[in-house]
Scaffold this active site. Structure first.
Site, PDB file in Angstrom:
ATOM      1  N   HIS A   1      72.371  36.951 -23.269  1.00 21.18           N
ATOM      2  CA  HIS A   1      71.796  38.301 -23.195  1.00 21.18           C
ATOM      3  C   HIS A   1      71.825  38.882 -24.599  1.00 21.18           C
ATOM      4  O   HIS A   1      72.837  38.764 -25.306  1.00 21.18           O
ATOM      5  CB  HIS A   1      72.592  39.207 -22.259  1.00 21.18           C
ATOM      6  CG  HIS A   1      72.528  38.744 -20.842  1.00 21.18           C
ATOM      7  ND1 HIS A   1      71.425  38.940 -20.056  1.00 21.18           N
ATOM      8  CD2 HIS A   1      73.416  38.042 -20.101  1.00 21.18           C
ATOM      9  CE1 HIS A   1      71.638  38.384 -18.871  1.00 21.18           C
ATOM     10  NE2 HIS A   1      72.839  37.831 -18.876  1.00 21.18           N
TER      11      HIS A   1
ATOM     12  N   GLU B   1      74.058  30.876 -20.657  1.00 19.99           N
ATOM     13  CA  GLU B   1      73.405  32.160 -20.371  1.00 19.99           C
ATOM     14  C   GLU B   1      73.468  33.031 -21.619  1.00 19.99           C
ATOM     15  O   GLU B   1      74.520  33.112 -22.274  1.00 19.99           O
ATOM     16  CB  GLU B   1      74.135  32.843 -19.208  1.00 19.99           C
ATOM     17  CG  GLU B   1      73.559  34.205 -18.837  1.00 19.99           C
ATOM     18  CD  GLU B   1      74.320  34.859 -17.678  1.00 19.99           C
ATOM     19  OE1 GLU B   1      75.324  34.277 -17.203  1.00 19.99           O
ATOM     20  OE2 GLU B   1      73.906  35.956 -17.275  1.00 19.99           O
TER      21      GLU B   1
ATOM     22  N   ARG C   1      59.309  47.855 -27.848  1.00 17.71           N
ATOM     23  CA  ARG C   1      59.916  49.056 -27.245  1.00 17.71           C
ATOM     24  C   ARG C   1      61.429  48.862 -27.237  1.00 17.71           C
ATOM     25  O   ARG C   1      61.911  47.741 -27.347  1.00 17.71           O
ATOM     26  CB  ARG C   1      59.456  49.232 -25.812  1.00 17.71           C
ATOM     27  CG  ARG C   1      57.980  49.432 -25.702  1.00 17.71           C
ATOM     28  CD  ARG C   1      57.656  50.578 -24.772  1.00 17.71           C
ATOM     29  NE  ARG C   1      56.224  50.762 -24.734  1.00 17.71           N
ATOM     30  CZ  ARG C   1      55.510  50.852 -23.614  1.00 17.71           C
ATOM     31  NH1 ARG C   1      56.117  50.794 -22.450  1.00 17.71           N
ATOM     32  NH2 ARG C   1      54.213  51.039 -23.669  1.00 17.71           N
TER      33      ARG C   1
ATOM     34  N   ARG D   1      76.970  48.480 -20.764  1.00 17.46           N
ATOM     35  CA  ARG D   1      75.792  49.156 -20.216  1.00 17.46           C
ATOM     36  C   ARG D   1      76.052  49.614 -18.773  1.00 17.46           C
ATOM     37  O   ARG D   1      77.198  49.683 -18.339  1.00 17.46           O
ATOM     38  CB  ARG D   1      74.592  48.217 -20.349  1.00 17.46           C
ATOM     39  CG  ARG D   1      74.350  47.818 -21.826  1.00 17.46           C
ATOM     40  CD  ARG D   1      73.071  47.066 -22.014  1.00 17.46           C
ATOM     41  NE  ARG D   1      71.924  47.899 -21.672  1.00 17.46           N
ATOM     42  CZ  ARG D   1      70.691  47.415 -21.498  1.00 17.46           C
ATOM     43  NH1 ARG D   1      70.453  46.116 -21.637  1.00 17.46           N
ATOM     44  NH2 ARG D   1      69.708  48.226 -21.190  1.00 17.46           N
TER      45      ARG D   1
ATOM     46  N   ALA E   1      66.547  40.965 -16.066  1.00 17.19           N
ATOM     47  CA  ALA E   1      67.073  41.731 -14.924  1.00 17.19           C
ATOM     48  C   ALA E   1      67.359  40.837 -13.711  1.00 17.19           C
ATOM     49  O   ALA E   1      68.196  41.190 -12.869  1.00 17.19           O
ATOM     50  CB  ALA E   1      66.097  42.845 -14.553  1.00 17.19           C
TER      51      ALA E   1
ATOM     52  N   PRO F   1      61.959  38.385 -17.107  1.00 19.58           N
ATOM     53  CA  PRO F   1      61.049  39.520 -17.081  1.00 19.58           C
ATOM     54  C   PRO F   1      61.272  40.511 -18.220  1.00 19.58           C
ATOM     55  O   PRO F   1      62.404  40.835 -18.565  1.00 19.58           O
ATOM     56  CB  PRO F   1      61.340  40.180 -15.726  1.00 19.58           C
ATOM     57  CG  PRO F   1      62.665  39.655 -15.313  1.00 19.58           C
ATOM     58  CD  PRO F   1      62.768  38.279 -15.893  1.00 19.58           C
ATOM     59  N   ASN F   2      60.153  40.964 -18.766  1.00 13.07           N
ATOM     60  CA  ASN F   2      60.077  42.003 -19.799  1.00 13.07           C
ATOM     61  C   ASN F   2      60.510  41.523 -21.181  1.00 13.07           C
ATOM     62  O   ASN F   2      60.363  42.268 -22.157  1.00 13.07           O
ATOM     63  CB  ASN F   2      60.869  43.259 -19.391  1.00 13.07           C
ATOM     64  CG  ASN F   2      60.281  43.913 -18.168  1.00 13.07           C
ATOM     65  OD1 ASN F   2      59.076  44.151 -18.134  1.00 13.07           O
ATOM     66  ND2 ASN F   2      61.082  44.153 -17.154  1.00 13.07           N
TER      67      ASN F   2
ATOM     68  N   TYR G   1      67.472  46.447 -28.024  1.00 18.20           N
ATOM     69  CA  TYR G   1      67.146  45.020 -28.128  1.00 18.20           C
ATOM     70  C   TYR G   1      66.738  44.567 -29.534  1.00 18.20           C
ATOM     71  O   TYR G   1      66.486  43.385 -29.733  1.00 18.20           O
ATOM     72  CB  TYR G   1      66.023  44.677 -27.134  1.00 18.20           C
ATOM     73  CG  TYR G   1      66.416  44.943 -25.698  1.00 18.20           C
ATOM     74  CD1 TYR G   1      67.497  44.282 -25.125  1.00 18.20           C
ATOM     75  CD2 TYR G   1      65.723  45.866 -24.918  1.00 18.20           C
ATOM     76  CE1 TYR G   1      67.875  44.526 -23.807  1.00 18.20           C
ATOM     77  CE2 TYR G   1      66.093  46.117 -23.604  1.00 18.20           C
ATOM     78  CZ  TYR G   1      67.161  45.448 -23.057  1.00 18.20           C
ATOM     79  OH  TYR G   1      67.543  45.688 -21.762  1.00 18.20           O
TER      80      TYR G   1
ATOM     81  N   ASN H   1      68.002  33.309 -20.483  1.00 16.26           N
ATOM     82  CA  ASN H   1      68.130  34.757 -20.402  1.00 16.26           C
ATOM     83  C   ASN H   1      67.208  35.185 -19.261  1.00 16.26           C
ATOM     84  O   ASN H   1      65.999  35.302 -19.449  1.00 16.26           O
ATOM     85  CB  ASN H   1      67.738  35.448 -21.715  1.00 16.26           C
ATOM     86  CG  ASN H   1      67.937  36.965 -21.623  1.00 16.26           C
ATOM     87  OD1 ASN H   1      68.183  37.510 -20.545  1.00 16.26           O
ATOM     88  ND2 ASN H   1      67.824  37.646 -22.760  1.00 16.26           N
TER      89      ASN H   1
HETATM   90  O1  CA2 Z   1      70.323  42.002 -22.864  1.00 15.41           O
HETATM   91  C1  CA2 Z   1      69.525  41.213 -22.354  1.00 15.41           C
HETATM   92  O2  CA2 Z   1      69.104  40.190 -22.929  1.00 15.41           O
HETATM   93  C2  CA2 Z   1      68.948  41.503 -20.964  1.00 15.41           C
HETATM   94  O3  CA2 Z   1      68.870  40.269 -20.253  1.00 15.41           O
HETATM   95  C3  CA2 Z   1      67.565  42.101 -21.207  1.00 15.41           C
HETATM   96  C4  CA2 Z   1      66.872  42.580 -19.935  1.00 15.41           C
HETATM   97  C5  CA2 Z   1      67.791  43.465 -19.096  1.00 15.41           C
HETATM   98  O4  CA2 Z   1      67.173  43.766 -17.859  1.00 15.41           O
HETATM   99  C6  CA2 Z   1      69.144  42.809 -18.847  1.00 15.41           C
HETATM  100  O5  CA2 Z   1      69.969  43.724 -18.135  1.00 15.41           O
HETATM  101  C7  CA2 Z   1      69.836  42.442 -20.157  1.00 15.41           C
HETATM  102  C8  CA2 Z   1      65.608  43.388 -20.302  1.00 15.41           C
HETATM  103  C9  CA2 Z   1      64.595  42.607 -21.090  1.00 15.41           C
HETATM  104  C10 CA2 Z   1      63.830  43.412 -22.099  1.00 15.41           C
HETATM  105  O6  CA2 Z   1      63.337  44.620 -21.568  1.00 15.41           O
HETATM  106  C11 CA2 Z   1      62.566  45.406 -22.377  1.00 15.41           C
HETATM  107  C12 CA2 Z   1      62.022  46.518 -21.777  1.00 15.41           C
HETATM  108  C13 CA2 Z   1      61.217  47.366 -22.509  1.00 15.41           C
HETATM  109  C14 CA2 Z   1      60.972  47.087 -23.859  1.00 15.41           C
HETATM  110  C15 CA2 Z   1      61.518  45.962 -24.452  1.00 15.41           C
HETATM  111  C16 CA2 Z   1      62.317  45.112 -23.718  1.00 15.41           C
END
Ligand code: CA2
Length: 149
Positions: free
Chosen positions: A100, A98, A18, A107, A77, A10-11, A23, A74
């Site tokens: 990230h 895995e 963003r 974090r 969340a 997700p996301n 990221y 990956n």
């Molecule tokens: O660090 C990572 O790759 C994560 O898996 C990314 C996830 C986060 O929930 C994990 O804790 C760590 C989030 C994905 C990206 O989220 C975004 C949100 C808004 C804008 C851009 C990316």
């Protein structure tokens, strides 16, 4: 040529648009293109998929046996919440790496535990987009080791 499945949760479709401070500026399309190129170099056929849905990710993990030699995941969340993904991952005999983008250990506390890690062959975090390429390199080495036994 061994086929590798790369799943993003997700996301991760929002990457590059963003939160560049956490990221980076690389988009998911950029990462997928980089993985295809690295896969070719390593002699691996790479299939990339992304979903915001936990159930769809579970179904895709279940597709691995018989179709893919390994999984790079990956789960975003869901890594921190999903017993369903852990159960699906535990059913695999194939290597699971895995990834990230961020260093989850720097974090919030809730990001510092991953259910997926309990079933992972290995975990890469904090290397940004390069982590996926490192995962492909590790996967190639793991598969070569298994072949030579
Ligand atoms: O660090 C990572 O790759 C994560 O898996 C990314 C996830 C986060 O929930 C994990 O804790 C760590 C989030 C994905 C990206 O989220 C975004 C949100 C808004 C804008 C851009 C990316």
């Amino acid at each position: 040529m061994p086929s590798i499945l790369i799943l993003n949760g997700p996301n991760l479709n929002l990457l590059g648009r963003r939160e560049p401070g956490i990221y980076g500026h690389t988009t998911l399309a950029d990462i997928e293109a980089m993985c295809a190129t690295e896969g070719e170099r390593l002699g691996l056929a790479v299939t990339c998929r992304q979903s915001n849905s936990e159930g769809e990710l579970v179904s895709w993990v279940q597709e691995v046996p018989g179709r893919f030699a390994g999984l790079i995941l990956n789960a975003g969340a869901y890594s921190h919440t999903s017993v369903a993904l852990l159960d699906a991952a535990r059913a695999l005999d194939e290597p699971l790496i895995e990834v990230h983008l961020s260093n989850i250990y720097q974090r919030e506390t809730f990001r510092q535990h991953s259910y997926v890690s309990l079933a992972a062959t290995g975990v890469l975090c904090g290397f940004g987009a390069r982590g996926y390429l490192m995962a492909l390199q590790a996967m190639a080495a793991i598969l070569a080791d298994a072949d030579s036994r």
